[in-house]
Write a protein that holds these residues in place. Sequence first.
Motif, PDB file in Angstrom:
ATOM      1  N   ASN A 272       1.141 -20.165  18.775  1.00 24.01           N
ATOM      2  CA  ASN A 272       1.030 -19.714  17.390  1.00 24.01           C
ATOM      3  C   ASN A 272       0.417 -18.305  17.336  1.00 24.01           C
ATOM      4  OD1 ASN A 272       1.428 -20.125  14.624  1.00 24.01           O
ATOM      5  ND2 ASN A 272      -0.565 -21.100  14.341  1.00 24.01           N
ATOM      6  N   HIS A 273      -0.551 -18.057  18.204  1.00 24.40           N
ATOM      7  CA  HIS A 273      -1.180 -16.736  18.261  1.00 24.40           C
ATOM      8  C   HIS A 273      -0.201 -15.694  18.798  1.00 24.40           C
ATOM      9  CE1 HIS A 273      -3.903 -13.599  19.966  1.00 24.40           C
ATOM     10  NE2 HIS A 273      -4.428 -13.733  18.764  1.00 24.40           N
ATOM     11  N   GLU A 274       0.486 -16.048  19.884  1.00 23.65           N
ATOM     12  CA  GLU A 274       1.406 -15.104  20.520  1.00 23.65           C
ATOM     13  C   GLU A 274       2.597 -14.755  19.637  1.00 23.65           C
ATOM     14  OE1 GLU A 274       4.175 -14.684  24.550  1.00 23.65           O
ATOM     15  OE2 GLU A 274       2.650 -16.257  24.455  1.00 23.65           O
ATOM     16  N   TYR A 275       3.187 -15.752  18.975  1.00 16.67           N
ATOM     17  CA  TYR A 275       4.435 -15.523  18.249  1.00 16.67           C
ATOM     18  C   TYR A 275       4.279 -15.334  16.744  1.00 16.67           C
ATOM     19  CZ  TYR A 275       6.768 -16.533  22.585  1.00 16.67           C
ATOM     20  OH  TYR A 275       7.190 -16.479  23.891  1.00 16.67           O
ATOM     21  N   ARG A 276       3.140 -15.787  16.191  1.00 15.59           N
ATOM     22  CA  ARG A 276       2.972 -15.652  14.739  1.00 15.59           C
ATOM     23  C   ARG A 276       1.705 -14.899  14.363  1.00 15.59           C
ATOM     24  NH1 ARG A 276       2.525 -20.693  12.054  1.00 15.59           N
ATOM     25  NH2 ARG A 276       3.220 -19.649  10.178  1.00 15.59           N
ATOM     26  N   GLY A 277       0.873 -14.565  15.352  1.00 20.42           N
ATOM     27  CA  GLY A 277      -0.356 -13.841  15.063  1.00 20.42           C
ATOM     28  C   GLY A 277      -1.417 -14.679  14.387  1.00 20.42           C
ATOM     29  N   LYS A 278      -1.294 -16.009  14.480  1.00 14.06           N
ATOM     30  CA  LYS A 278      -2.261 -16.921  13.863  1.00 14.06           C
ATOM     31  C   LYS A 278      -2.995 -17.656  14.981  1.00 14.06           C
ATOM     32  CE  LYS A 278       0.378 -17.276   9.651  1.00 14.06           C
ATOM     33  NZ  LYS A 278       0.782 -18.083   8.544  1.00 14.06           N
ATOM     34  N   ASP A 279      -4.293 -17.456  15.062  1.00 13.17           N
ATOM     35  CA  ASP A 279      -5.086 -17.983  16.171  1.00 13.17           C
ATOM     36  C   ASP A 279      -5.646 -19.367  15.858  1.00 13.17           C
ATOM     37  OD1 ASP A 279      -6.189 -18.016  18.683  1.00 13.17           O
ATOM     38  OD2 ASP A 279      -7.953 -16.831  18.125  1.00 13.17           O
ATOM     39  N   LYS A 280      -4.729 -20.305  15.645  1.00 16.34           N
ATOM     40  CA  LYS A 280      -5.100 -21.702  15.403  1.00 16.34           C
ATOM     41  C   LYS A 280      -3.900 -22.580  15.732  1.00 16.34           C
ATOM     42  CE  LYS A 280      -3.747 -21.676  10.550  1.00 16.34           C
ATOM     43  NZ  LYS A 280      -4.109 -22.007   9.191  1.00 16.34           N
ATOM     44  N   PRO A 281      -4.151 -23.830  16.078  1.00 14.14           N
ATOM     45  CA  PRO A 281      -3.016 -24.734  16.324  1.00 14.14           C
ATOM     46  C   PRO A 281      -2.299 -25.030  15.014  1.00 14.14           C
ATOM     47  CG  PRO A 281      -5.084 -25.933  16.462  1.00 14.14           C
ATOM     48  CD  PRO A 281      -5.439 -24.489  16.259  1.00 14.14           C
ATOM     49  N   THR A 282      -1.026 -25.382  15.125  1.00 17.71           N
ATOM     50  CA  THR A 282      -0.229 -25.710  13.942  1.00 17.71           C
ATOM     51  C   THR A 282       0.623 -26.939  14.226  1.00 17.71           C
ATOM     52  OG1 THR A 282       1.224 -24.773  12.247  1.00 17.71           O
ATOM     53  CG2 THR A 282       1.703 -24.171  14.544  1.00 17.71           C
ATOM     54  N   ASN A 283       1.184 -27.528  13.194  1.00 15.97           N
ATOM     55  CA  ASN A 283       1.924 -28.779  13.358  1.00 15.97           C
ATOM     56  C   ASN A 283       3.238 -28.599  14.117  1.00 15.97           C
ATOM     57  OD1 ASN A 283       3.344 -27.566  11.162  1.00 15.97           O
ATOM     58  ND2 ASN A 283       2.248 -28.853   9.688  1.00 15.97           N
ATOM     59  N   VAL A 284       4.055 -27.611  13.726  1.00 16.59           N
ATOM     60  CA  VAL A 284       5.337 -27.414  14.397  1.00 16.59           C
ATOM     61  C   VAL A 284       5.667 -25.925  14.454  1.00 16.59           C
ATOM     62  CG1 VAL A 284       6.702 -27.770  12.281  1.00 16.59           C
ATOM     63  CG2 VAL A 284       7.774 -28.139  14.508  1.00 16.59           C
ATOM     64  N   LEU A 285       6.185 -25.508  15.582  1.00 21.04           N
ATOM     65  CA  LEU A 285       6.684 -24.150  15.771  1.00 21.04           C
ATOM     66  C   LEU A 285       8.167 -24.245  16.105  1.00 21.04           C
ATOM     67  CD1 LEU A 285       3.776 -22.764  17.947  1.00 21.04           C
ATOM     68  CD2 LEU A 285       4.368 -21.981  15.646  1.00 21.04           C
ATOM     69  N   SER A 286       8.946 -23.333  15.561  1.00 25.83           N
ATOM     70  CA  SER A 286      10.391 -23.322  15.767  1.00 25.83           C
ATOM     71  C   SER A 286      10.798 -22.041  16.470  1.00 25.83           C
ATOM     72  CB  SER A 286      11.119 -23.408  14.422  1.00 25.83           C
ATOM     73  OG  SER A 286      10.712 -24.547  13.705  1.00 25.83           O
TER      74      SER A 286
END
Length: 155
Positions: free
Chosen positions: A59-73
């Motif tokens: 999430n940090h690498e691809y979206r710039g958000k430094d937290k876990p998330t439910n689903v990444l596509s």
Amino acid sequence: MTAIIDVQQVFEGDEIILSAIPSPSELELWANAVLKYEGLSDQEVTIRFTDEAESQSLNHEYRGKDKPTNVLSFPFEAPPGVDISLLGDLVICAPVISREADEQKKKVSDHYAHMTVHGLLHLMGYDHIDETDAEEMEGKEIDILATLGIDDPYQ
């Protein structure tokens, strides 16, 4: 409509969370519901079940958000001239799904179904960045989940 699901189960940890991870047949059922709704057939997707550390890193690498998330596509984009029925990859964080289901007072399996449908729609190009797109995507999610006997996840 035939979904081909490649499952990568790398989550190791809490047995309750581990036991709630959907089976390949559940994933196929949910994916086939999306394919049918969208009028598609014979699509392949990889679904990876992971922990919070991997989810946060991606999430940090691809979206710039430094937290876990439910689903990444991660949609697959074939090079020009290559015809392949690969939608892409979903990375689903098992602990986040379990925690959110508990917080939202939902069945864990229903939340997995919702996040799988949500992620697949992202792979197909849908998004929820602006309000109009969000309404369209949420409407599709609600309709698809209803065909599976799952209540509106936004209520």
